[in-house]
Design an enzyme around this catalytic site. Sequence first.
Site, PDB file in Angstrom:
ATOM      1  N   ALA A 104       0.833  -1.217   0.000  1.00  0.00           N
ATOM      2  CA  ALA A 104       0.000   0.000   0.000  1.00  0.00           C
ATOM      3  C   ALA A 104       0.864   1.262   0.000  1.00  0.00           C
ATOM      4  CB  ALA A 104      -0.889  -0.011   1.241  1.00  0.00           C
ATOM      5  N   GLY A 126      -0.153  -5.357   0.629  1.00  0.00           N
ATOM      6  CA  GLY A 126      -1.159  -5.209  -0.424  1.00  0.00           C
ATOM      7  C   GLY A 126      -0.712  -5.860  -1.727  1.00  0.00           C
ATOM      8  N   GLU A 130      -1.664  -9.321  -1.395  1.00  0.00           N
ATOM      9  CA  GLU A 130      -3.127  -9.464  -1.494  1.00  0.00           C
ATOM     10  C   GLU A 130      -3.570  -9.406  -2.955  1.00  0.00           C
ATOM     11  OE1 GLU A 130      -3.936  -6.348   1.538  1.00  0.00           O
ATOM     12  OE2 GLU A 130      -5.268  -7.887   2.338  1.00  0.00           O
ATOM     13  N   GLU A 171       2.045  -5.940   7.420  1.00  0.00           N
ATOM     14  CA  GLU A 171       1.109  -4.911   7.917  1.00  0.00           C
ATOM     15  C   GLU A 171       1.139  -4.760   9.436  1.00  0.00           C
ATOM     16  OE1 GLU A 171       0.417  -7.121   5.566  1.00  0.00           O
ATOM     17  OE2 GLU A 171      -0.815  -6.218   3.996  1.00  0.00           O
TER      18      GLU A 171
END
Length: 700
Positions: free
Chosen positions: A66, A106, A109, A129
Amino acid sequence: MSEKSTPVHYSVRDGVAVIMLDAPPVNSLSQGMRAAILDAVTLAGSDAAIRGVVLVGAERMFCGGAEIKEFSDGKVAPPDLNDVCAVLEGLNKPVVAAIHGHALGGGMELTLGCHYRVAAPSAKVGFPEVLLGVLPGAGGTQRLPRLIGVARALDMILTGTVISVSRAKADGLIDAVLDGDLLERAIEFTVNAAENPQNMRVAGALPVAADKTTAAQLHEARIEWQKKAPGAKAPQAIVDCIEYAASGASLADGLAFERRKFLDLMNGDQSEALRHLFFAEKAAVKIPGLDADLKARPIAKIGVIGAGTMGGGIAMNFLNAGLPVVLLDIKQEWLDAGIAKISQNYAASVQKGRVTQAEMDARMGLLASSLSYDDVANCDLVIEAVFETMDIKKEVCVRLGKICKPGAIIATNTSTLNVDILANASGRPADFLGMHFFSPAQIMRLLEVVRGAETAPDVLHTVMGLARRIGKIAVVSGVCYGFIGNRMLEGYLREMDFLLMEGASPAQIDSVLESFGMAMGPCRMTDMAGVDVNARVLDEREREGHLPGHPAYRAVVRKLGELGRNGQKNGVGYYRYDGRTPIHDDEVERICIDLATRHNITRRTAIPDEEIRARLLYPLINEGYRILEEGIAYRSGDIDVVWTAGYGFPRLAGGPMHLAQKIGERRIRDRIAEFASVTGDPHGFWDPAPLLTRNAAEQA
Ligand code: NAD
């Protein structure tokens, strides 16, 4: 869509759409990147001639995750990563993530939304994270247990560890490890997958394999992380999410649950503090005013003077990084003892499986010892770690200045002495600086780099780079007594001793500070570092006329030192010790009562915990404001890095200066004024730092 300025390049090869993420340095998933991936995937989906899709990263890596700066907005601008993953997952042609470098957070993901994950042998994957106080908020906690099971998913997401591709392949997270040109091989893989649609695995559509051990695994993880990270919200929320996935909930419900938990964490104080430290650690290595194209001096060989506790630990840092070290002392027996200690430390690591025997042999092979200064003449960096006495250190610096080759860097590991005096003694102040390691030097990650008045910019630049090479977090400090960390410690320990004389017990003080989150309370910490060491420094400062005139200043530690209660090393200090377990000692209470009587200090039967916390933390914060205003630290974040990396200050509080912002500068100023008014404060212990006073006034 293929212009250079877009974060995604779209091309078609062999009927396969190649979507290349290209936003250096880490292809982070900013709003622009998410939107561009969504557009590209939609395009590939709507083109009947496309057989499959490959997602790949340009340059160094697949994707670092992210865009953390977006977290501070408090919400995620659409499309969010869940939207992107839903479209990827729903495509009726195979979507393959081709991973090289890193796929993190991310980025991982995103790959879980794909139907296949293939990777270069050197790639690494993980979900870091939790280190920022959040959880994977785009399906990570829901799709990962569906792919690799609850136990492995818990481990990966709770620890935040980055794992190798071979491990990930064994877990079933990676479908294939591909040698050679990753993109070419991934296109072949995709063509093959398109021809065998029966093999396609949609992570979100799989059930979570749960059995009767699952509930116990989840329970154990909860308890383990309550112990490992007391008070930390993210690990518990991660367990909640994985538990929800294992309960048989639909993917849609699981994603909604995860999103709520993610937003709570993202908008909470803990994640804010951890993100602050993430940026502060990155910023700390940047030195204002240094020329961008400054060249580092080559460092290939290190000299360490003094084979004691610190010298040995310092040497190990360089040996671990593959750099040869010459260790020097004045007596053969001390040298032998120093080398034996290093060897013992390595042997213990071999026994614990942290280092192989071959690695230990290689490291010991890089270590040379000597009694002669001639043997450090050709070193690129020489660090002195001899006794903390000005005359001895000066003499060593004079010798180093004479013998070291031109351009060599000379450093001192002093904790308390004036670096500029030693720099001048060396006769080459431009080549000189402080490298303040913390004990045990081979383990503690903090390094205070002390910039002398004349330290050359390239010397500073070289040492900051070298610190990274040996795995340290380096922070620059200007020259002053105690540098950043120990200078701030003074007021903290001062109040510890006063509170003991006023009637608090070591156990109460330690428990208050440990509940706040300090790794160790101040009484236990002093016992561990050595009461004698503390007392000696105070004696030395008194001789130099640098101690505050208050007759009871640090009276407890000095009395304990006088009585030979040296702390953990001889089993008595602020506590009595049974092995390493501290036990209340009535004798210490008697000593404190005597001191209170002698110094006219009123004892109270109960001191509130809140007072103890503020009396210890506020002087520390107040000194931080002075350090900032004097330019001893470049930024307040640097102070936070020093305290979290070197002094066990809780990362969840973000460091003392971050905490001050949270508490409010006015509140701190007012409480400091209250403390001053209790005693009248004749010694100025509670004088507020001018910067704190000004900031507090601006808040009014
Ligand atoms: P130590 O007493 O364990 O080791 C000092 C070593 O220096 C001894 O082996 C001694 O033989 C050697 N030595 C003395 N004079 C010498 C000379 N003229 N030439 C060569 N060798 C000489 O002390 P230590 O705890 O390792 O501390 C060393 C330095 O590190 C001090 O400046 C101290 O302030 C600093 N320091 C210590 C700590 C700590 O926690 N111990 C932390 C940070 C910095």
